[in-house]
Design a protein around this motif. Structure first.
Motif, PDB file in Angstrom:
ATOM      1  N   GLU A  55      23.373  26.927 -18.617  1.00 17.31           N
ATOM      2  CA  GLU A  55      22.408  26.035 -19.280  1.00 17.31           C
ATOM      3  C   GLU A  55      21.922  26.622 -20.595  1.00 17.31           C
ATOM      4  OE1 GLU A  55      20.071  28.137 -15.899  1.00 17.31           O
ATOM      5  OE2 GLU A  55      22.071  27.273 -16.232  1.00 17.31           O
ATOM      6  N   ASP A 113      23.953  21.521 -27.684  1.00 15.11           N
ATOM      7  CA  ASP A 113      25.242  20.820 -27.648  1.00 15.11           C
ATOM      8  C   ASP A 113      25.200  19.595 -28.556  1.00 15.11           C
ATOM      9  OD1 ASP A 113      27.915  20.215 -26.264  1.00 15.11           O
ATOM     10  OD2 ASP A 113      26.769  18.365 -25.961  1.00 15.11           O
ATOM     11  N   ARG A 131      24.952  16.192 -26.778  1.00 17.43           N
ATOM     12  CA  ARG A 131      23.626  15.932 -26.228  1.00 17.43           C
ATOM     13  C   ARG A 131      22.665  15.547 -27.344  1.00 17.43           C
ATOM     14  NH1 ARG A 131      21.868  20.886 -23.081  1.00 17.43           N
ATOM     15  NH2 ARG A 131      23.811  20.327 -22.016  1.00 17.43           N
ATOM     16  N   GLU A 132      22.789  16.194 -28.512  1.00 15.27           N
ATOM     17  CA  GLU A 132      21.914  15.832 -29.629  1.00 15.27           C
ATOM     18  C   GLU A 132      22.183  14.413 -30.107  1.00 15.27           C
ATOM     19  OE1 GLU A 132      21.724  18.707 -32.739  1.00 15.27           O
ATOM     20  OE2 GLU A 132      20.742  20.196 -31.458  1.00 15.27           O
ATOM     21  N   ALA A 176      23.114  11.940 -28.209  1.00 21.39           N
ATOM     22  CA  ALA A 176      22.459  11.068 -27.230  1.00 21.39           C
ATOM     23  C   ALA A 176      20.955  11.040 -27.439  1.00 21.39           C
ATOM     24  CB  ALA A 176      22.806  11.530 -25.818  1.00 21.39           C
ATOM     25  N   ASP A 177      20.357  12.197 -27.735  1.00 18.42           N
ATOM     26  CA  ASP A 177      18.911  12.256 -27.951  1.00 18.42           C
ATOM     27  C   ASP A 177      18.509  11.496 -29.218  1.00 18.42           C
ATOM     28  OD1 ASP A 177      18.677  13.774 -25.678  1.00 18.42           O
ATOM     29  OD2 ASP A 177      18.508  15.692 -26.737  1.00 18.42           O
TER      30      ASP A 177
END
Length: 293
Positions: A198, A204, A207-208, A210-211
Motif C-alpha cells: 500500500e 498511482d 488512482r489519481e 479516478a480521484d
C-alpha cells in the motif's frame, strides 16, 4: 541532481536535461572520492530551503521527463488570466516559467506551507508581481470558488482534487507534474527495508485519475515515466534525504550511520548508487455543469 526545473541546463545533475532530454555525466572515479566523514559533513551542512538542486551538479543525476514541464507551463501561462501555483516550494519553477512566458497573466498567486520556503518564494516571486500565500498542504485553499482559469503544481505532496475543482473556473485547467508510485524506492528501501504494497502503490496515476474524475474534472492527458537516478557520493545521499524529508522520515546522519558507511563503501567499490524516480504529467479540465432539461 540539477536545478529542480525541467528545462535549465544540467551539466551534471537529481530532478531535471538540457531542455528536455536526460543527462548522465561522467562519474567521478571512486578512487578520487574524499573520505566518508568529509562527504557526510558537507552533505549535512548545505542549506535545504527551496527546490534549487544545483548543489548536486557533479554529484548526482536524474533523467528528466520527456514532456518538459516548466516549458509547457510557460506556454499555458501566456494564455491564462488568473493563475494559482499550489505548493510552489521556493518558487523556482514558477519563476522560470514566468520568465519564459510570452505574456504574463494579469494575476498570479502561489501557495506554500513550509515557512522557510514561504520566505524564499516571496523574495523570488515578489519582483514578478506574484503574491505568495502561506497555506498548509492539508487545508482548504484560501481562495474563492472559480477564482482561477489555470492551476499548476509541480510535485505536490498530495493533490486535493475537490479544492482544485472548486477554485477552477468552468473550462479552466489543472496542469501538473506529480511524483509517481515507489519513486526512488531503491534508496528508500535501502534505509527502511521493504515497504508494504500500500506504501509502494501510493501516488498511482490511475488512482489519481479516478480521484480527479470523482471531483468533477475531466482528465485529458495522463503520461507517466520512470527515470534513472545516480548518486555519485554519500554526501549527495545525505543532502538529498535532508532535503526531500518524506523519503526517509526522521532521517539523521546519527540514526543511519552504519547504513551510510556501508553505502559509502559500496559507491567507492561499485560506482554510483542507482535508483529510479517516477513522474506523471496530469492535465485536467473543469467541464461546464450539465444543463437541466
Amino acid at each position: 541532481m540539477a536545478a529542480d526545473h525541467d528545462t535549465t541546463p544540467a551539466p551534471t545533475s537529481p530532478t531535471t536535461p538540457a531542455p528536455t532530454s536526460p543527462t548522465t555525466p561522467a562519474s567521478t572515479p571512486s578512487t578520487a572520492l574524499p573520505g566518508y566523514e568529509a562527504l557526510v559533513a558537507e552533505g549535512a551542512s548545505v542549506p535545504t530551503e527551496g527546490w534549487d538542486f544545483s548543489w548536486f551538479e557533479g554529484r548526482a543525476t536524474e533523467a528528466r521527463p520527456s514532456w518538459g514541464y516548466a516549458v509547457s507551463m510557460a506556454e499555458r501561462l501566456s494564455r491564462a488570466s488568473a493563475v494559482l501555483d499550489v505548493q510552489t516550494g521556493g518558487g523556482e519553477v514558477l519563476d522560470f516559467a514566468l520568465a519564459r512566458a510570452d505574456r504574463r497573466p494579469p494575476l498570479t498567486v502561489a501557495t506554500e506551507g513550509w515557512p522557510p520556503n514561504v520566505a524564499k518564494a516571496t523574495a523570488l516571486l515578489a519582483p514578478r508581481g506574484v503574491a505568495v500565500v502561506a497555506a498548509a498542504e492539508d487545508e482548504p485553499l484560501p481562495f474563492a470558488d472559480e477564482a482561477f482559469d489555470l492551476v499548476v503544481s509541480r510535485h505536490p505532496v498530495r493533490p486535493h482534487w475537490a479544492e482544485i475543482a472548486r477554485v477552477l473556473r468552468t473550462g479552466g485547467t489543472y496542469f501538473a507534474q506529480h511524483v509517481g508510485p515507489a519513486s526512488a524506492f531503491e534508496l528508500v528501501e535501502y534505509f527502511l527495508g521493504p515497504q508494504p504494497e500500500e506504501v509502494r502503490g501510493g501516488r498511482d496515476p490511475g488512482r489519481e485519475r479516478a480521484d480527479a474524475e470523482a471531483a468533477g474534472l475531466d482528465v485529458v492527458e495522463l503520461r507517466a515515466e520512470r527515470l534513472r537516478m545516480e548518486f555519485h557520493d554519500i554526501g549527495a545521499v545525505v543532502h538529498f534525504l535532508r532535503k526531500v524529508v518524506w523519503m526517509v522520515p526522521g532521517f539523521t546522519v546519527e540514526a543511519y550511520e552504519p547504513r551510510l558507511r556501508a553505502l559509502h563503501e559500496r559507491i567507492r567499490t561499485d560506482g554510483p548508487f542507482v535508483a529510479h524516480s517516477t513522474r506523471h504529467l496530469v492535465e485536467a479540465r473543469k467541464p461546464a455543469p450539465p444543463t437541466r432539461p
